[in-house]
Each structure stands twice: as structure tokens, then as C-alpha cells.
Design a protein around this motif. Structure first.
Motif, PDB file in Angstrom:
ATOM      1  N   THR A  87      17.244  18.333  21.612  1.00 20.50           N
ATOM      2  CA  THR A  87      16.836  18.797  22.946  1.00 20.50           C
ATOM      3  C   THR A  87      17.175  17.763  24.015  1.00 20.50           C
ATOM      4  O   THR A  87      17.637  18.111  25.116  1.00 20.50           O
ATOM      5  N   ALA A  91      19.677  18.043  27.252  1.00 15.97           N
ATOM      6  CA  ALA A  91      19.218  17.726  28.614  1.00 15.97           C
ATOM      7  C   ALA A  91      20.141  16.740  29.313  1.00 15.97           C
ATOM      8  O   ALA A  91      20.111  16.625  30.544  1.00 15.97           O
ATOM      9  N   ALA A  97      24.004  21.448  34.375  1.00 17.87           N
ATOM     10  CA  ALA A  97      22.983  21.444  33.332  1.00 17.87           C
ATOM     11  C   ALA A  97      22.781  22.858  32.778  1.00 17.87           C
ATOM     12  O   ALA A  97      23.286  23.845  33.320  1.00 17.87           O
TER      13      ALA A  97
END
Length: 244
Positions: A87, A91, A97
Motif C-alpha cells: 500500500t 501511495a 496518484a
């Protein structure tokens, strides 16, 4: 006279012996004795049945204790740690993003705002941004692929431990917990695959968007160039004379 007395005495003794013998046979009751033996046997059988029942109950409690015993092995923390690392890597996506708002904003700025009225420096700046987005997308995908491949040895070790724990489990609860942890491991592996597909798809989409924007940019540059007047020949004077 003495003979008579002796005979009388003998007869009396015999009579007394017979009477005592009859009295003894009258005291002993064979049927009652047999009945008492049967009662004692039944009592012993009941006691034996009770002992067997208690033993079965004790074994049942032991089995219940085994079924309720928890699995001493837990891979939950390592699975959570791996998911957190994946994760965090997602990120860290460069430029654009994994966010709908970010995609909408940056895509509008760099991919769909190309027009013939833009200056050459603006067109170059957008092209540079799109190129950086594509390069960053492929780099992010490669990083995530490296993370997924790096998880394979730890996944193999965890799977081996869980399968061994399941086979050596002493009760239903331990077997169920081992099975649940194996399912959790598979779910984590599926999340890795999902993340990798997302990263690859993102990189591919950015490159296709860059190609489409490049085509739009080329069209805009052509339109911009075509706005200028075409060249028209004029007369040139040479050596003081005019030519037709």
C-alpha cells in the motif's frame, strides 16, 4: 441295667445330633444366598457402567479441550506488514496518484488542453510533463513487480508452516484456524496481483494517453504553422536593372 442306661444315653445323643443337624439345614437358605449373589453382581455391574460412563465423559472433555485449543502459529502480523508495504508503494506513485481527483485534474492539464493557440514553449512543457508521467508510470510498475516477486519466498515459508500446522492439528479449532490463515495468505497474494495489474494498467494508460496527446499536439502545431501566409515570389533587382 447298665446296658439299658447306655442304650438310652446313646439314643439320646443320636436324637440330639439329628436335631442339631436339622436345625443347621433349617438356618441355611440356598435361594436367598443365590439372590444375594445376583444382587451383588448387578451392583458391581452398575458400578462398572458408571466408571465406564465417567471415563467416556472425561475423554469427551479432553476431546473438547483439544477442539477448543488455539493454533500456536499465527501469520497475521506478517501478512498485514506485507500489505502495508504494498500500500505504501502504491501511495508513492509518481506525478499522477491513484486518485480519481488527481487523475481528473492532471489529465485535464496535460493531455486534453492542447490547442493551436498555445505557444511552442507551452506545447513543449506539456510534452515534457507527459513524457515524465509515462516514465514514472513504468518505473512504478517495475517497483511493484519487484515487491511482488520479493514476497514469494516468505509466502512459500508461511504456506509450508500453515499446511504443516493443519496436518498436525489436535482439534477442529486448530485445523479451522490453519485453514483461515491459508485463505488469508491467498487473499494477500490476490491483492498483490491486483496491485500489479493496476500499476501495469496505469503505465500502459499513461503511455497511450501520451501518444494520443502527441498526435493532438502535432495537429495543433500544423494548424499553427498553416496560419502564416504562404510565400509569394517578388521581383529582385540585380546590377541596377529590373527583371521580369
Amino acid at each position: 441295667m447298665r446296658l439299658v442306661v447306655f442304650l438310652c444315653g446313646t439314643a439320646a445323643l443320636l436324637s440330639l445330633g439329628v436335631s442339631q443337624a436339622r436345625a443347621q439345614w433349617a438356618v441355611y437358605d440356598g435361594a436367598n444366598h443365590v439372590q444375594n449373589v445376583l444382587i451383588a453382581a448387578r451392583t458391581l455391574q452398575q458400578i462398572d457402567n458408571q466408571i465406564t460412563s465417567l471415563a467416556n465423559q472425561a475423554q469427551m472433555l479432553v476431546n473438547q479441550g483439544r477442539n477448543l485449543a488455539s493454533l500456536p502459529l499465527s501469520t497475521l502480523s506478517s501478512l498485514q506488514s506485507t500489505i502495508s508495504q504494498t500500500t505504501a508503494l502504491l501511495a508513492q506513485a509518481q506525478n499522477i496518484a491513484y486518485s480519481v481527483q488527481s487523475v481528473e485534474q492532471l489529465y485535464q492539464q496535460s493531455y486534453t488542453s492542447v490547442s493551436s493557440g498555445m505557444s511552442d514553449s507551452a506545447l513543449f512543457s506539456q510534452a515534457q510533463t507527459r513524457w515524465q508521467n509515462s516514465v514514472g508510470g513504468f518505473e512504478d510498475a517495475l517497483k511493484l513487480q519487484a515487491r511482488v516477486v520479493g514476497n514469494i519466498p516468505s509466502d512459500s515459508s508461511a504456506m509450508t508452516q500453515l499446511v504443516s500446522a493443519s496436518q498436525d492439528s489436535t482439534g477442529a479449532l486448530q485445523a479451522a484456524q490453519a485453514g483461515n490463515q491459508l485463505l488469508a495468505l491467498q487473499s494477500r497474494q490476490l491483492s498483490d496481483i491486483q496491485a500489479e495489474l493496476a500499476a501495469n494498467g496505469r503505465a500502459t494508460a499513461l503511455e497511450r494517453a501520451r501518444n494520443a496527446a502527441t498526435e493532438a499536439e502535432s495537429e495543433a502545431q500544423y494548424q499553427h504553422f498553416s496560419q502564416y501566409n504562404a510565400y509569394s515570389p517578388t521581383s529582385v533587382s540585380m546590377f541596377g536593372s529590373s527583371g521580369n
